[in-house]
Motif scaffolding. Structure first.
Motif, PDB file in Angstrom:
ATOM      1  N   SER A  63       0.811  -1.218   0.000  1.00  0.00           N
ATOM      2  CA  SER A  63       0.000   0.000   0.000  1.00  0.00           C
ATOM      3  C   SER A  63       0.848   1.272   0.000  1.00  0.00           C
ATOM      4  N   GLY A  64       2.168   1.145  -0.069  1.00  0.00           N
ATOM      5  CA  GLY A  64       3.042   2.312  -0.097  1.00  0.00           C
ATOM      6  C   GLY A  64       4.072   2.276   1.006  1.00  0.00           C
ATOM      7  N   PRO A  65       4.825   3.376   1.153  1.00  0.00           N
ATOM      8  CA  PRO A  65       5.885   3.392   2.162  1.00  0.00           C
ATOM      9  C   PRO A  65       5.322   3.384   3.588  1.00  0.00           C
ATOM     10  N   VAL A  66       6.061   2.725   4.465  1.00  0.00           N
ATOM     11  CA  VAL A  66       5.726   2.658   5.891  1.00  0.00           C
ATOM     12  C   VAL A  66       6.990   3.017   6.649  1.00  0.00           C
ATOM     13  N   TRP A  67       6.836   3.843   7.679  1.00  0.00           N
ATOM     14  CA  TRP A  67       7.963   4.211   8.526  1.00  0.00           C
ATOM     15  C   TRP A  67       7.844   3.453   9.834  1.00  0.00           C
ATOM     16  N   VAL A  68       8.953   2.846  10.256  1.00  0.00           N
ATOM     17  CA  VAL A  68       8.965   2.042  11.481  1.00  0.00           C
ATOM     18  C   VAL A  68       9.886   2.719  12.483  1.00  0.00           C
ATOM     19  N   VAL A  69       9.336   3.024  13.664  1.00  0.00           N
ATOM     20  CA  VAL A  69      10.147   3.536  14.768  1.00  0.00           C
ATOM     21  C   VAL A  69      10.438   2.346  15.671  1.00  0.00           C
ATOM     22  N   ALA A  89       0.600   9.063  10.657  1.00  0.00           N
ATOM     23  CA  ALA A  89      -0.527   8.457  11.369  1.00  0.00           C
ATOM     24  C   ALA A  89      -0.176   6.996  11.601  1.00  0.00           C
ATOM     25  N   SER A  90      -0.837   6.364  12.555  1.00  0.00           N
ATOM     26  CA  SER A  90      -0.594   4.946  12.826  1.00  0.00           C
ATOM     27  C   SER A  90      -0.896   4.117  11.591  1.00  0.00           C
ATOM     28  N   ALA A  91       0.001   3.176  11.283  1.00  0.00           N
ATOM     29  CA  ALA A  91      -0.207   2.310  10.131  1.00  0.00           C
ATOM     30  C   ALA A  91      -1.101   1.125  10.475  1.00  0.00           C
TER      31      ALA A  91
END
Length: 123
Positions: A63-69, A89-91
């Motif tokens: 669904s596209g890029p996701v950022w992980v902390v 926003a929360s993924a």
């Protein structure tokens, strides 16, 4: 120390050896600083002060890029781009992210965890 005489009769010595192997030192995950990513200031589990102990990495999804902390204890939060003060926003998960801008910094909070990074320039 477990001796073979102390083992149940139904347990063959080879099986007893497997049990003892599980008692050794377990490999540890590398420190968060060795796992790559961009340092992010975070205040985890309700902490009052921010510290640069989390990292931010980008991954691809269908669904596209996701950022992980990533947290230093192995926990993590996943974020997607959104029209919020921080841009995230929360993924996933049931907890929604809350965002605000304070003194040129964006703060995103999910439950008792907070993350801070410089404001994005959308110019």
């Amino acid at each position: 120390m477990v001796t073979i005489a102390a083992l149940p009769r139904w347990m063959p010595p080879a099986a007893a050896g497997l049990l003892l192997i599980g008692c050794g030192d377990q490999p540890k995950s590398p420190p968060i600083s060795d796992q790559g990513g961009e340092p992010v200031e975070c205040a985890l589990d309700g902490a009052a002060e921010f510290a640069p102990v989390c990292t931010l990495t980008q991954i691809s999804s269908v669904s596209g890029p996701v950022w992980v902390v990533q947290h230093p204890d192995g926990g993590f939060r996943r974020f997607v781009l959104a029209d919020t003060a921080s841009g995230f926003a929360s993924a996933d998960g049931s907890a929604r992210a809350r965002s605000e801008t304070m003194e040129g910094q964006s703060v995103t909070a999910v439950e008792n965890d907070r993350y801070r990074w410089p404001d994005r320039d959308d110019d």
